[in-house]
Design a protein around this motif. Structure first.
Motif, PDB file in Angstrom:
ATOM      1  N   SER A 119       0.833  -1.209   0.000  1.00 13.96           N
ATOM      2  CA  SER A 119       0.000   0.000   0.000  1.00 13.96           C
ATOM      3  C   SER A 119       0.862   1.251   0.000  1.00 13.96           C
ATOM      4  CB  SER A 119      -0.923   0.012   1.217  1.00 13.96           C
ATOM      5  OG  SER A 119      -1.820  -1.068   1.140  1.00 13.96           O
TER       6      SER A 119
ATOM      7  N   GLN B 191      -7.303   0.346  -0.264  1.00 17.33           N
ATOM      8  CA  GLN B 191      -7.566  -0.887   0.477  1.00 17.33           C
ATOM      9  C   GLN B 191      -8.825  -0.729   1.336  1.00 17.33           C
ATOM     10  OE1 GLN B 191      -4.020  -2.157   2.429  1.00 17.33           O
ATOM     11  NE2 GLN B 191      -4.887  -4.099   3.101  1.00 17.33           N
TER      12      GLN B 191
ATOM     13  N   ASP C 297      -5.798  -1.761  -4.981  1.00 18.92           N
ATOM     14  CA  ASP C 297      -5.252  -2.245  -3.716  1.00 18.92           C
ATOM     15  C   ASP C 297      -6.236  -3.224  -3.078  1.00 18.92           C
ATOM     16  OD1 ASP C 297      -3.750  -2.678  -1.500  1.00 18.92           O
ATOM     17  OD2 ASP C 297      -3.472  -0.556  -0.984  1.00 18.92           O
ATOM     18  N   GLU C 298      -5.965  -4.511  -3.230  1.00 22.40           N
ATOM     19  CA  GLU C 298      -6.806  -5.588  -2.710  1.00 22.40           C
ATOM     20  C   GLU C 298      -8.274  -5.391  -3.059  1.00 22.40           C
ATOM     21  OE1 GLU C 298      -5.915  -7.201   1.017  1.00 22.40           O
ATOM     22  OE2 GLU C 298      -3.870  -6.455   1.063  1.00 22.40           O
TER      23      GLU C 298
HETATM   24 MG   LIG Z   1      -1.954  -2.758   2.134  1.00 26.61          MG
END
Ligand SMILES: [Mg+2]
Ligand SMILES: Nc1ncnc2c1ncn2[C@@H]1O[C@H](COP(=O)(O)OP(=O)(O)OP(=O)(O)O)[C@@H](O)[C@H]1O
Lengths: 361, 266
Positions: free
Chosen positions: B43, B86, B177-178
């Motif tokens: 991140s 995220q 991000d994810e």
């Molecule tokens: Mg992360």
């Protein structure tokens, strides 16, 4: 709840014919107000209505920076003062009473100039917002706003302790706006236009950028919003409202202003309007301005005798209601309006879905 | 051709070296995976690329042939680099439609003062944009929720909206991000399908951080692996999967995530 829907339904139907129709309708409704007030009550209430219009302008402007953009400011009354004093001084005749400054400009030139000057001052009051947040920003803006008032209070050229007097009233041809009733049409028009434009801002990329900054500054910057630029813009726009309100206040009959009109108490009153209205909600702010102005007017002579001494309890009442509001009604009247809207939306969607299934079966 | 390149990218927080001299290239029109254990700096890497964090001295970031090192986030966004977070960071009180409209912000053609002076032009342009954004919402399946506040969406819908908002910018490159965090395996497969369709439709280059290695292995052309802020491996999914350094990084520590263990064993 059914009867509550009549008004929004009616407004919606008007708006479908033409976008401006609800506004014209509101304007038409507001036209006879001075005559109604004078007939049913007394002349003095027209003056109160005028002050309410000015406070609506202030509250709607403050809502842009605080409600839309989420920036704390306690300096708004300072901007109001700058607008008022600038317009007054520009319009006063040179060599006036008590060494007051005067430039002898036409009023219709003094007002826009005062708005410009205030917009610039708004930029300066907004500068701390680039670095500071929350309570620190509140302190910084409070300091800036209050120093404006103190500067006025100690500068004879700006009225100091005696105030500025005989500020000329605006006129069109030979018609002079020097009565409560005639001035009402000026400030009422300004207030309604101010509300209208605040919606124009809200429903544009500018307003969406403000709200994005309020909701999540980091996400906003990643979405391509220049956060510094838009924060300052919010301060400038709200300063334009404050400057206009201030200038209109200066030329309002009886054409007198004093630094006592711009104290922290006034600022708290203004904040109370916005908080009661529900931060971020334009109509809530308008209702807040009306309710608090009337309450302010009704309680200003309330005196409590304590040990044979009179004590003015208004600041106490207002401060206390502020605390209670924040504790028990943090979303204000605007919160109710939002909830009501949400319900309507929900009911409408369920109805659509129901009629949809009815058709399909 | 590399659309994005970093050289010696570093970032430390106090004494913690979150990213250490990472040099990496992302080729145009590819899907590039970024994996690594918890806290390995994925991140942070995204935050550096998008200008949310300022990189340390000696770092260099180039996007679309422009040096963007240390530039503010809105500038980098304007160059065509978009991302999701995220933790999503949606504008909870704004409607779903307004969320994607904010995503479109860099392409706004009227001045910020236009609502005052030229309301009709604002309404005209907004109408066009709203129709485009509505199409996007239809595509990701959120059109019927367009008017409700983003905070009232379900978890899965929120992930879709985050994706929609990032796409609304019409970026050249998208950093995810994810994107599938918290979704069930079936939903993740759906989401990845949507992402791949969006990639073709909008001609995107994608960098994706994902915990579930199965997903990364199936969709990525190239994978880079971070550990303790350093790039420890890079290559095709097949190569990375069998790289001892990667196996070491993942298995050499206590793991809570069953998925990772399972994925590594397959
Ligand atoms: Mg992360
Ligand atoms: N703003 C910050 N201040 C201090 N330390 C930070 C900050 N941001 C990240 N870190 C630290 O940097 C390291 C890398 O964090 P990062 O969030 O980039 O990891 P990650 O690979 O994304 O992990 P995860 O898989 O859990 O999302 C962590 O040790 C984290 O605590």
């Amino acid at each position: 709840m059914g009867f509550l829907s009549i008004v929004p339904d009616f407004i919606e139907r008007l708006g479908k014919h033409h976008r401006l129709l609800p506004w014209l309708f509101a304007y038409a409704l507001l036209l006879p107000v001075p005559f109604v007030l004078a007939t049913l009550f007394n002349e003095y209430l027209i003056d109160l209505a005028n002050r309410i219009c000015l406070f609506i302008l202030l509250a709607v402007g403050l809502n842009i920076v605080k409600g839309f953009c989420g920036q704390v400011t306690v300096g708004h009354i300072g901007l109001y003062a700058i607008g008022a004093v600038t317009s007054a001084v520009l319009a006063l005749e040179p060599g006036g009473f008590g060494g007051a400054l005067g430039f002898g400009w036409p009023v219709w030139l003094a007002i826009p100039m005062a708005v410009l000057v205030t917009a610039f001052a708004g930029l300066i009051i907004g500068l701390p917002s680039v670095r500071l947040e929350g309570a620190y920003l509140a302190l910084a803006t409070l300091g800036l706003g209050e120093s404006v008032r103190i500067f006025i209070a100690v500068t004879p050229a700006l009225g100091s302790s005696t105030g500025l007097m005989m500020i000329p009233a605006p006129s069109i041809g030979s018609f002079v706006f020097d009565s409560f009733t005639s001035y009402y049409y000026l400030v009422m028009t300004a207030a309604l236009a101010g509300i209208y434009f605040s919606f124009s801002i809200l429903h544009s990329a500018t307003g969406r950028a403000f709200q994005a900054i309020r909701e999540d500054t980091i996400a906003a910057s990643v979405n391509g919003i220049n956060v510094v630029k838009y924060k300052l813009l919010a301060f400038v726009l709200s300063a334009i409202y404050a400057g206009l309100a201030g200038a209109l206040f200066a030329h309002m009959p009886p054409g007198y202003l004093h630094h006592n009109n711009f104290t922290v108490i006034e600022m708290v009153t203004l904040l109370l309007m916005v908080v009661l209205g529900g931060i971020g909600n334009v109509w809530g702010g308008v209702i807040g301005a009306i309710v608090v102005s009337i309450a302010y007017d009704q309680t200003k002579d309330l005196i409590f005798i304590f040990m044979d001494r009179p004590i003015v309890i208004q600041p106490l009442v207002f401060g206390l209601s502020m605390v209670l509001l924040v504790l028990f009604m943090p979303r204000g009247i605007g919160g109710w309006i939002e909830g009501f809207r949400r319900n309507r939306r929900f009911i409408r969607r369920s109805e659509e879905r129901l009629s949809g299934t009815a058709r399909n079966s | 051709m590399a659309l994005l390149e970093t050289r010696n990218l570093s970032k430390s927080f106090g004494g913690l070296q979150a990213i250490h001299e990472v040099s990496l290239k992302v080729e145009s029109n590819k899907v590039h995976g970024l994996i690594g254990p918890n806290g390995s700096g994925k991140s942070t890497f995204f935050n550096l690329l998008t200008g949310v964090y300022q990189p340390d001295k000696g770092s260099y970031i180039e996007f679309d042939n422009v040096d963007v090192t240390g530039k503010p986030a809105h500038y980098i966004a304007g160059k065509g680099l978009s991302r999701t977070f995220q933790l999503l960071r949606l504008y909870g009180e704004l409607s779903v439609l307004d969320n994607v409209l904010v995503g479109f912000h860099p392409h706004t053609k009227y001045s910020p003062f236009a609502p005052f002076f030229n309301g009709s032009e604002v309404r005209r342009q907004d109408q066009i944009v709203k129709e485009q954004m509505f199409e996007l919402l239809e595509f990701i399946g959120l059109a019927e929720h367009a008017e409700i506040p983003a905070a009232e969406l379900s978890g899965g819908q929120r992930r879709l909206l985050a994706l929609g908002r990032a796409i609304a910018m019409r970026p050249k490159m998208l950093l995810l991000d994810e994107p599938g965090a918290g979704l069930s395996p079936a939903n993740i497969d759906n989401l990845m399908d949507t992402i791949m369709t969006l990639k073709d439709r909008y001609n995107l280059t994608i960098v994706v951080v994902e915990h579930i290695l199965k997903v990364v292995m199936a969709t990525c052309d190239t994978i880079s692996v971070l550990d303790h802020g350093q790039k420890i491996s890079e290559g095709t999914p097949e190569f990375v999967k069998n790289d001892p350094a990667v196996v070491e990084a993942y298995l050499g520590r206590e793991m809570e995530d069953e998925d990772i263990r399972a994925a590594m064993n397959t």
